[in-house]
Write an enzyme that holds these catalytic residues in place. Structure first.
Site, PDB file in Angstrom:
ATOM      1  CG  ASP A 154      54.878  41.378  37.878  1.00 29.49           C
ATOM      2  OD1 ASP A 154      55.472  42.363  38.358  1.00 29.49           O
ATOM      3  OD2 ASP A 154      54.871  40.260  38.434  1.00 29.49           O
TER       4      ASP A 154
HETATM    5  C1  BGC Z   1      56.692  41.397  41.288  1.00 30.31           C
HETATM    6  C2  BGC Z   1      55.424  42.155  41.639  1.00 30.31           C
HETATM    7  C3  BGC Z   1      55.772  43.502  42.191  1.00 30.31           C
HETATM    8  C4  BGC Z   1      56.595  44.249  41.162  1.00 30.31           C
HETATM    9  C5  BGC Z   1      56.976  45.653  41.603  1.00 30.31           C
HETATM   10  C6  BGC Z   1      57.603  42.221  40.406  1.00 30.31           C
HETATM   11  O1  BGC Z   1      58.858  41.619  40.325  1.00 30.31           O
HETATM   12  O2  BGC Z   1      56.364  40.188  40.655  1.00 30.31           O
HETATM   13  O3  BGC Z   1      54.688  41.419  42.599  1.00 30.31           O
HETATM   14  O4  BGC Z   1      54.607  44.212  42.533  1.00 30.31           O
HETATM   15  O5  BGC Z   1      57.779  43.516  40.920  1.00 30.31           O
HETATM   16  O6  BGC Z   1      57.896  45.624  42.635  1.00 30.31           O
END
Ligand code: BGC
Length: 839
Positions: free
Chosen positions: A245
């Site tokens: 993530d």
């Molecule tokens: C989120 C993810 C997301 C990523 C990219 C993170 O803050 O938890 O679900 O895909 O950001 O935007």
């Protein structure tokens, strides 16, 4: 049916292609320098600025193209418009995997049309904590329903040519402290509740997995060998790649433990103790570590291979393909269909809905989301919609010229600029003192630099002074901005922020399109607050944010106690005069923050109570993404849960209210009566104590908890009414391979066509080997029937659904013996019952 055939064909093509061309990946690997290999293992800033979330540059000299990674999961999130689909929880309410397939397909096509290769979706974390901010963004509290929906959605995305990333692996079930919390969960619970959705996505051949921010039983999820290698690879045979993530990479050794790629792969100067954005480790440090022998290059090769194999599988190594066209109308139709299929009619006394011709002749519509639609939740799943229509506009159009529909807001979201009479500069003049970055000062009578009075791009100002309450009561102070980062401080403490990704701004902008953040404070008559408002049109130095180019707008507004009372009174009056009333209420779920309460904002509860007291035909339409308390439930005639219904939500809501669509959504999550009834009501379980959250409710998540504790929910899992009625009959069960086949007949006993979702639940044997659910969902089917029509439904229960995870054996073991089996219209409305003999 047609798409299932295509899935099979696609599956075959993929297997053959991967085998036939793996030598291509080998030769690419052999030709790549170490630095080139490592460049695939972390993201970078997209030079074109097109990437929605992440970018991997590729190796041009070898024909390895760049990849763009994009959120997900409710539509494609880039700076361009896309079809804003209903929230995934609305999709889950349809209990219809075929629809999940098409939902995924819409995103896949739109992503490819924008030249994005990797979709950061679906999300399949279990709804464990009713307050959790991202509940709207995932499917359900039940692992079987989640698994069936996620598998179909993955197939839809990937058959459209985009790679799916199932996220967030694993036990990322709430937002508060998500980057630091250690989740302590036992093996059986992990296996039975939290892992099945991920396993189903892997079986559906998802190209990628995103590991979660949190720790799991000690190590970070992105650093856990148990999760990333033992379970994902060795047991499930996953062949794709694992990415972190965003900013969740922690150590070089993660590469050895099974992590392949770090995102977004660059370091930003923006970390705080409660949001520790880890610096990138898979870039320069990895290069040095391999060169010094600390990390074996074989691990780099392994990770690169996993990525290249998926790139090859999706044709990315074959040169640039022509992107598909977006059929905006067809995709809007899918969005509308999902919104209607996921609409849950929670209550409908005396057939209040659908609205009658008489209702329409004298109808009042109340509440902000009737005119300013809340189409999705907040955070990385927010999509810029192609279009959107409010329910009020849709109702007016569909109800025809005979209809008399009046709208009153009931709540004042925008307020009015704080008047000069309430403001004093620090030296006592009327208004506020404005100070520029260069020290220049002046006095402004009011703080309202919007529209034609907007400040030039890049402006930086601070206003200071006092605000005096003319009367006693609760005041709402509103900081409204555009084109800059805003802060409201009271007595030196910042209380509101706007203009940032995770700010305090509402998901509903002001009528003049400003961000709108609200601070509520109770004041005595004559009480003074010392306040400061800052605005900066210069963006923080984040590499992916453009410098401020737009005019800077800022306003300090308020809603006084008198104004709130007047709005409420106007709504009650209008309801009293109307034949029927519809009140829209909403709650804003968002990534990055859990809800503080399961209750609606108290003004909204008061609004519903006032309207219901004034009009006996009151319907409440709910735009919420998660369980919500409804203290007024028994005092209103109908409750229609539309969730966050996407860009076509206005039309869908109007269709259901008017009876042009027959609601058939079923709750994928339990709605409790009281917050303290929830399984996670103790601080040890949620949000955790000393950054440790103990999942010691075990498998008793969602309805399994309420059933075991004999707690009556407000609305149970699986509940949802229809404008018609259904009867179930003729239940038969036969052994079939490692499981059973369940057959029964569903009959539409009413006067309208409609869909039903009969659900099959299984109970434990008399002396269960482990504590088991009173009943658990083992199958379901959505059927559509004409009035009077009957259909035989077949549901297969496989061996896994009959099994529990044995900690002694580290394996699934059947819970044998005679076990009760039910067919129900919900988890608490069981209509047919028999017993099966599990061996
Ligand atoms: C989120 C993810 C997301 C990523 C990219 C993170 O803050 O938890 O679900 O895909 O950001 O935007």
């Amino acid at each position: 049916m047609k798409h299932l055939v295509t899935i099979l064909l696609f599956g075959l093509a993929v297997t053959v292609a991967a085998q036939a061309q793996s030598s291509r990946v080998d030769s690419l690997l052999a030709a790549m320098t170490l630095a080139e290999k490592i460049s695939l293992l972390h993201g970078a800033i997209d030079p074109t600025g097109e990437a929605g979330a992440g970018y991997v540059p590729g190796v041009a000299r070898l024909g390895i193209p760049a990849m763009r990674l994009t959120d997900g999961p409710a539509g494609i999130r880039t700076r361009h418009p896309a079809t804003a689909l209903p929230a995934p929880v609305a999709l889950a309410s349809s209990f219809d995997p075929e629809l999940a397939y098409r939902y995924g397909h819409v995103m896949g096509i739109e992503g490819r049309a924008r030249r994005h290769e990797v979709l950061l979706a679906p999300m399949v974390n279990i709804v464990r904590v009713p307050e959790a901010g991202r509940n709207f963004e995932t499917f359900s509290e039940d692992p079987l329903l989640s698994a069936e929906m996620v598998a179909a959605e993955v197939q839809g995305i990937q058959e459209a040519g985009m790679m799916a990333t199932v996220k967030h692996y694993v036990v990322n079930n709430f937002e508060n402290d998500r980057m630091r919390v250690n989740v302590v969960v036992d093996e059986r619970t992990l296996r039975e509740i939290y892992l099945p959705g991920f396993e189903a996505a892997i079986r559906a051949d998802a190209a990628a997995v995103m590991c979660a921010y949190n720790r799991v039983n000690g190590p970070y999820a992105c650093d856990s060998e148990t999760l990333l290698t033992d379970i994902l690879r060795d047991e499930w045979g996953f062949e794709g790649w694992v990415m972190t993530d965003w900013f969740a990479g922690h150590s070089l050794e993660s590469l050895v433990r099974g992590l392949d790629q770090e995102m977004p792969g660059y370091t930003i100067p923006f970390s705080s103790p409660d949001m520790p954005l880890a610096p990138a480790v898979f870039a320069d440090s990895l290069l040095a570590a391999v060169e010094s022998g600390r990390i074996d290059e074989a691990y780099v090769d392994r990770a690169v291979r996993r990525i290249l194999v998926q790139m090859e599988r999706f044709g990315l190594l074959d040169g640039e393909a022509t992107p598909p066209e977006i059929d905006i109308g067809a995709h809007a139709a899918v969005a509308r269909e999902v919104a209607e299929a996921g609409a849950v009619l929670l209550r409908n006394e005396n057939q209040t809905l659908p609205l009658t011709a008489r209702d329409l002749q004298h109808l009042v519509v109340i509440g902000p989301t009737a005119t300013r639609p809340l189409i999705g939740g907040g955070g990385s799943s927010r999509v810029l919609p192609f279009r959107s229509t409010s329910t009020l506009a849709a109702l007016q159009e569909l109800a025809g010229s005979q209809a008399q529909i009046r709208y009153v807001p009931g709540l004042d979201l925008d307020g009015v600029p704080v008047p000069t009479a309430a403001l004093r500069t620090p030296d006592g003049q009327p208004g506020l003192l404005r100070q520029g970055a260069d020290g220049a000062t002046q006095v402004d009578a009011q703080l309202d630099f919007t529209g034609e009075r907007a400040l030039p791009p890049g402006s930086q100002w601070t206003w200071t002074g006092t605000l005096t309450a003319p009367t006693a009561g609760v005041y709402e102070l509103k900081l409204q901005t555009a084109g800059g980062v805003g802060t409201l401080s009271i007595d030196g403490q910042p209380v509101l922020h706007t203009g940032m990704f995770f700010s305090d701004a509402s998901l509903i902008p002001t009528a003049d399109s400003l961000e709108n953040a609200t601070y509520r404070v109770e004041l005595q008559a004559g009480q003074q607050l010392s306040l400061a408002v800052q605005i900066s049109g210069r963006m923080p130095s984040l590499p992916f944010l453009p410098a401020g180019q737009n005019p800077v707008q800022v306003r300090l507004a308020w809603v006084t106690p008198e104004r709130r009372a007047a709005f409420l009174e106007e709504a009650a009056e209008a309801a009293r005069a109307a034949h029927a009333a519809i009140v829209f209420v909403y709650e804003e779920g968002t990534e990055g923050r859990d809800r503080e309460a399961l209750a609606l904002h108290p003004d909204q509860d008061a609004l519903v109570e006032a309207v219901a007291a004034a009009n006996p035909r009151t319907t409440v339409v709910m735009n919420v993404g998660a369980p919500t308390l409804m203290p007024w439930a028994e005092r209103v005639s109908a409750i229609l849960l539309m969730w966050y219904p996407g860009q076509e939500g206005g039309w869908a809501t109007a269709d259901v209210l008017l009876g042009r669509a027959n609601p058939a959504g079923r709750l994928p999550v339990t709605f409790p009566r009281r917050a303290e009834d929830a399984p996670t009501a103790s601080p040890e379980r949620y949000p955790g104590v000393d950054l440790t959250a103990r999942y010691d409710e075990g498998i008793f998540v969602g309805y399994r908890w309420y059933d075991a504790q004999q707690i009556e929910p407000l609305f149970p899992f699986g509940h949802g009414l229809s404008y018609t009625t259904f009867a179930y009959e003729n239940l038969r069960v036969e052994p079939d391979g490692d499981g059973f086949v369940v057959r029964f007949v569903v009959r539409n006993t009413g006067e309208r066509a409609g869909s039903d979702v009969p659900q099959v639940y299984l109970g434990p044997p008399e002396n269960p080997p482990v504590p088991m659910a009173v009943r658990q969902l083992v199958g379901f089917r959505r059927v559509t029937l004409a009035p009077g029509e009957a259909q035989e439904v077949t549901v297969r229960i496989d061996g896994r659904a009959l099994s529990y995870w044995s900690v002694e054996d580290h394996a699934w073991v059947k819970a044998t013996g005679r076990r009760p089996l039910y067919v129900g219209a919900s988890s608490r409305d069981l209509r047919l019952q028999t017993e099966i003999d599990v061996r």
